[in-house]
Design an enzyme around this catalytic site. Sequence first.
Site, PDB file in Angstrom:
ATOM      1  N   ARG A 110      15.223   4.004  21.801  1.00 15.26           N
ATOM      2  CA  ARG A 110      13.979   4.767  21.936  1.00 15.26           C
ATOM      3  C   ARG A 110      13.771   5.778  20.810  1.00 15.26           C
ATOM      4  O   ARG A 110      13.006   6.724  20.953  1.00 15.26           O
ATOM      5  CB  ARG A 110      13.901   5.471  23.297  1.00 15.26           C
ATOM      6  CG  ARG A 110      13.890   4.515  24.472  1.00 15.26           C
ATOM      7  CD  ARG A 110      13.517   5.235  25.763  1.00 15.26           C
ATOM      8  NE  ARG A 110      13.503   4.314  26.892  1.00 15.26           N
ATOM      9  CZ  ARG A 110      14.558   4.078  27.682  1.00 15.26           C
ATOM     10  NH1 ARG A 110      15.701   4.698  27.445  1.00 15.26           N
ATOM     11  NH2 ARG A 110      14.463   3.227  28.681  1.00 15.26           N
ATOM     12  N   LYS A 132       2.199   5.130  11.871  1.00 14.97           N
ATOM     13  CA  LYS A 132       1.800   3.852  12.467  1.00 14.97           C
ATOM     14  C   LYS A 132       2.732   2.759  11.952  1.00 14.97           C
ATOM     15  O   LYS A 132       2.846   2.547  10.746  1.00 14.97           O
ATOM     16  CB  LYS A 132       0.351   3.522  12.114  1.00 14.97           C
ATOM     17  CG  LYS A 132      -0.664   4.394  12.817  1.00 14.97           C
ATOM     18  CD  LYS A 132      -2.073   4.165  12.316  1.00 14.97           C
ATOM     19  CE  LYS A 132      -2.633   2.838  12.716  1.00 14.97           C
ATOM     20  NZ  LYS A 132      -4.067   2.694  12.371  1.00 14.97           N
ATOM     21  N   GLU A 174      -6.930   4.625  -2.796  1.00 17.14           N
ATOM     22  CA  GLU A 174      -6.720   5.410  -1.577  1.00 17.14           C
ATOM     23  C   GLU A 174      -6.819   6.907  -1.871  1.00 17.14           C
ATOM     24  O   GLU A 174      -7.318   7.684  -1.053  1.00 17.14           O
ATOM     25  CB  GLU A 174      -5.358   5.088  -0.951  1.00 17.14           C
ATOM     26  CG  GLU A 174      -5.230   3.688  -0.383  1.00 17.14           C
ATOM     27  CD  GLU A 174      -5.941   3.512   0.967  1.00 17.14           C
ATOM     28  OE1 GLU A 174      -6.550   4.484   1.475  1.00 17.14           O
ATOM     29  OE2 GLU A 174      -5.891   2.388   1.506  1.00 17.14           O
ATOM     30  N   LYS A 216      -3.819  13.397   4.432  1.00 17.73           N
ATOM     31  CA  LYS A 216      -3.615  12.436   5.517  1.00 17.73           C
ATOM     32  C   LYS A 216      -2.925  13.085   6.707  1.00 17.73           C
ATOM     33  O   LYS A 216      -3.321  12.859   7.863  1.00 17.73           O
ATOM     34  CB  LYS A 216      -2.822  11.222   5.030  1.00 17.73           C
ATOM     35  CG  LYS A 216      -2.652  10.182   6.140  1.00 17.73           C
ATOM     36  CD  LYS A 216      -2.271   8.808   5.638  1.00 17.73           C
ATOM     37  CE  LYS A 216      -2.226   7.800   6.790  1.00 17.73           C
ATOM     38  NZ  LYS A 216      -1.901   6.436   6.324  1.00 17.73           N
ATOM     39  N   GLU A 226      -5.142   8.148  17.490  1.00 22.37           N
ATOM     40  CA  GLU A 226      -6.490   7.583  17.351  1.00 22.37           C
ATOM     41  C   GLU A 226      -7.288   7.634  18.657  1.00 22.37           C
ATOM     42  O   GLU A 226      -7.993   6.692  19.003  1.00 22.37           O
ATOM     43  CB  GLU A 226      -6.407   6.135  16.850  1.00 22.37           C
ATOM     44  CG  GLU A 226      -5.748   6.001  15.490  1.00 22.37           C
ATOM     45  CD  GLU A 226      -5.721   4.564  14.993  1.00 22.37           C
ATOM     46  OE1 GLU A 226      -5.460   3.660  15.814  1.00 22.37           O
ATOM     47  OE2 GLU A 226      -5.966   4.345  13.798  1.00 22.37           O
ATOM     48  N   ARG A 231      -9.260  10.247  13.351  1.00 23.89           N
ATOM     49  CA  ARG A 231      -8.448   9.470  12.409  1.00 23.89           C
ATOM     50  C   ARG A 231      -9.240   8.341  11.752  1.00 23.89           C
ATOM     51  O   ARG A 231      -8.810   7.789  10.740  1.00 23.89           O
ATOM     52  CB  ARG A 231      -7.209   8.918  13.134  1.00 23.89           C
ATOM     53  CG  ARG A 231      -6.160   8.377  12.190  1.00 23.89           C
ATOM     54  CD  ARG A 231      -4.790   8.249  12.847  1.00 23.89           C
ATOM     55  NE  ARG A 231      -3.856   7.592  11.939  1.00 23.89           N
ATOM     56  CZ  ARG A 231      -2.535   7.627  12.055  1.00 23.89           C
ATOM     57  NH1 ARG A 231      -1.971   8.301  13.043  1.00 23.89           N
ATOM     58  NH2 ARG A 231      -1.768   7.005  11.183  1.00 23.89           N
ATOM     59  N   ASN A 235     -10.323   5.351   7.558  1.00 23.98           N
ATOM     60  CA  ASN A 235     -10.797   3.971   7.403  1.00 23.98           C
ATOM     61  C   ASN A 235     -11.981   3.859   6.455  1.00 23.98           C
ATOM     62  O   ASN A 235     -12.538   2.758   6.303  1.00 23.98           O
ATOM     63  CB  ASN A 235     -11.212   3.402   8.768  1.00 23.98           C
ATOM     64  CG  ASN A 235     -10.028   3.112   9.663  1.00 23.98           C
ATOM     65  OD1 ASN A 235      -8.977   2.693   9.203  1.00 23.98           O
ATOM     66  ND2 ASN A 235     -10.186   3.356  10.958  1.00 23.98           N
ATOM     67  N   HIS A 238     -12.601   0.769   4.425  1.00 20.33           N
ATOM     68  CA  HIS A 238     -11.718  -0.275   4.928  1.00 20.33           C
ATOM     69  C   HIS A 238     -12.430  -1.296   5.806  1.00 20.33           C
ATOM     70  O   HIS A 238     -11.973  -2.441   5.908  1.00 20.33           O
ATOM     71  CB  HIS A 238     -10.551   0.342   5.697  1.00 20.33           C
ATOM     72  CG  HIS A 238      -9.544   1.016   4.816  1.00 20.33           C
ATOM     73  ND1 HIS A 238      -9.869   2.063   3.973  1.00 20.33           N
ATOM     74  CD2 HIS A 238      -8.220   0.793   4.627  1.00 20.33           C
ATOM     75  CE1 HIS A 238      -8.780   2.452   3.324  1.00 20.33           C
ATOM     76  NE2 HIS A 238      -7.772   1.683   3.699  1.00 20.33           N
ATOM     77  N   HIS A 242     -11.714  -4.721   4.458  1.00 23.70           N
ATOM     78  CA  HIS A 242     -10.956  -5.749   5.175  1.00 23.70           C
ATOM     79  C   HIS A 242     -11.745  -7.053   5.267  1.00 23.70           C
ATOM     80  O   HIS A 242     -11.168  -8.145   5.218  1.00 23.70           O
ATOM     81  CB  HIS A 242     -10.598  -5.258   6.577  1.00 23.70           C
ATOM     82  CG  HIS A 242      -9.534  -4.210   6.586  1.00 23.70           C
ATOM     83  ND1 HIS A 242      -9.351  -3.334   7.636  1.00 23.70           N
ATOM     84  CD2 HIS A 242      -8.595  -3.879   5.661  1.00 23.70           C
ATOM     85  CE1 HIS A 242      -8.352  -2.523   7.358  1.00 23.70           C
ATOM     86  NE2 HIS A 242      -7.870  -2.834   6.168  1.00 23.70           N
ATOM     87  N   HIS A 254      -5.569  -5.149  -1.867  1.00 20.17           N
ATOM     88  CA  HIS A 254      -6.130  -4.180  -0.925  1.00 20.17           C
ATOM     89  C   HIS A 254      -6.889  -3.055  -1.644  1.00 20.17           C
ATOM     90  O   HIS A 254      -8.001  -2.701  -1.242  1.00 20.17           O
ATOM     91  CB  HIS A 254      -5.001  -3.589  -0.079  1.00 20.17           C
ATOM     92  CG  HIS A 254      -5.451  -2.540   0.887  1.00 20.17           C
ATOM     93  ND1 HIS A 254      -6.171  -2.821   2.022  1.00 20.17           N
ATOM     94  CD2 HIS A 254      -5.289  -1.178   0.875  1.00 20.17           C
ATOM     95  CE1 HIS A 254      -6.433  -1.705   2.679  1.00 20.17           C
ATOM     96  NE2 HIS A 254      -5.911  -0.699   2.007  1.00 20.17           N
TER      97      HIS A 254
END
Length: 353
Positions: A110, A132, A174, A216, A226, A231, A235, A238, A242, A254
Amino acid sequence: MIRFSESITSQQDIDVVVGENALSYLREIQNKKAIFYSSSVNIDFIKPHLEGEYTLVPIKDGEEAKDIQYSLELLKVLFDGGFDRGDYVIAIGGGSVTDTVGFIASTYMRGLNLINVPTTLLGMVDAGIGGKNGVNFGRIKNIIGTFYQPRAIIADLRFLISLPSEEVRKGLAEVIKYGLVLDKELYDFLALNKNSVLSKDPESLEYVVQRSIQDKLSVVKEDERETKGVRIVLNFGHTIGHAIEAGSGFSIPHGYAISVGMVCEAKIAEEMGYSEEGVVEDSVWILSHYNLPISIDELSSKIDLKEALFALSKDKKVRNGVLLMPFPTRIGDWKRVEVPIETLKGFAEQCLK
């Protein structure tokens, strides 16, 4: 070298070290260490900073590293090595490495102490930050994952010395994102210091990386999981980006995809009346200033419009036919807007033809 701490949760602070000798932080760790590193990383560069008991584990890179079955193999390394919750797991590599290693660090017992050592500019300013972690299952990307913050983020700028200029520019997309929607001071710095940034001047890179990490983390601190609609600012560019990646069969890098995506989304924001006059022009200018693409005509692969629009409709952020999007209102500021998916597809079609 710059060092600071940021409190994301009440349970722990994240130490951030940025500079040409940032790896020296590893000498402070006295507990047992499992060091998972990309095969593309020169481990001799890292060994002088390792003390005490440690296990070096070369791992795959790219999508191979993110398969759930491979994660089980890596978890066995921790089990066989007798690691416990006081020990450390260190991820050294690009985004796929920090994703995978972050996942196993968060799930074994954990949670073991995690340290991210991103080795690319993209990793230093984005992929290695935010907590993430995701792996792939059944050919679906990042379908299994966790939110788990590292104990430390180490951005040693020496990794960037041998990085090709094209890879630097991909990472800068970015960085520019932060400038456009969160940080006008960073935007202004980028505008005035192109040559020193592209030539990888240590002082300029240190500022760019530090500022990006702080930007960030400030967003993650406010909306770690989120759930508050904050948050989503990360994006920007993105959603369309994407779709571009999907429409190219994922042959477009990317950074280049989100560069074009930011221009498209800034234009959508302007056409819908959310952006001040000049935002599109300022976005186009800064991206062109760093030789980043601003239209699909500048990309190396053709975009299958049908595939791109299909990907857009399947965006995981769509809820009841509506997508929450971050629109730039002025340089360094943004607004959360609900956009009907059919409206967005209409704008995207114009942009991607």
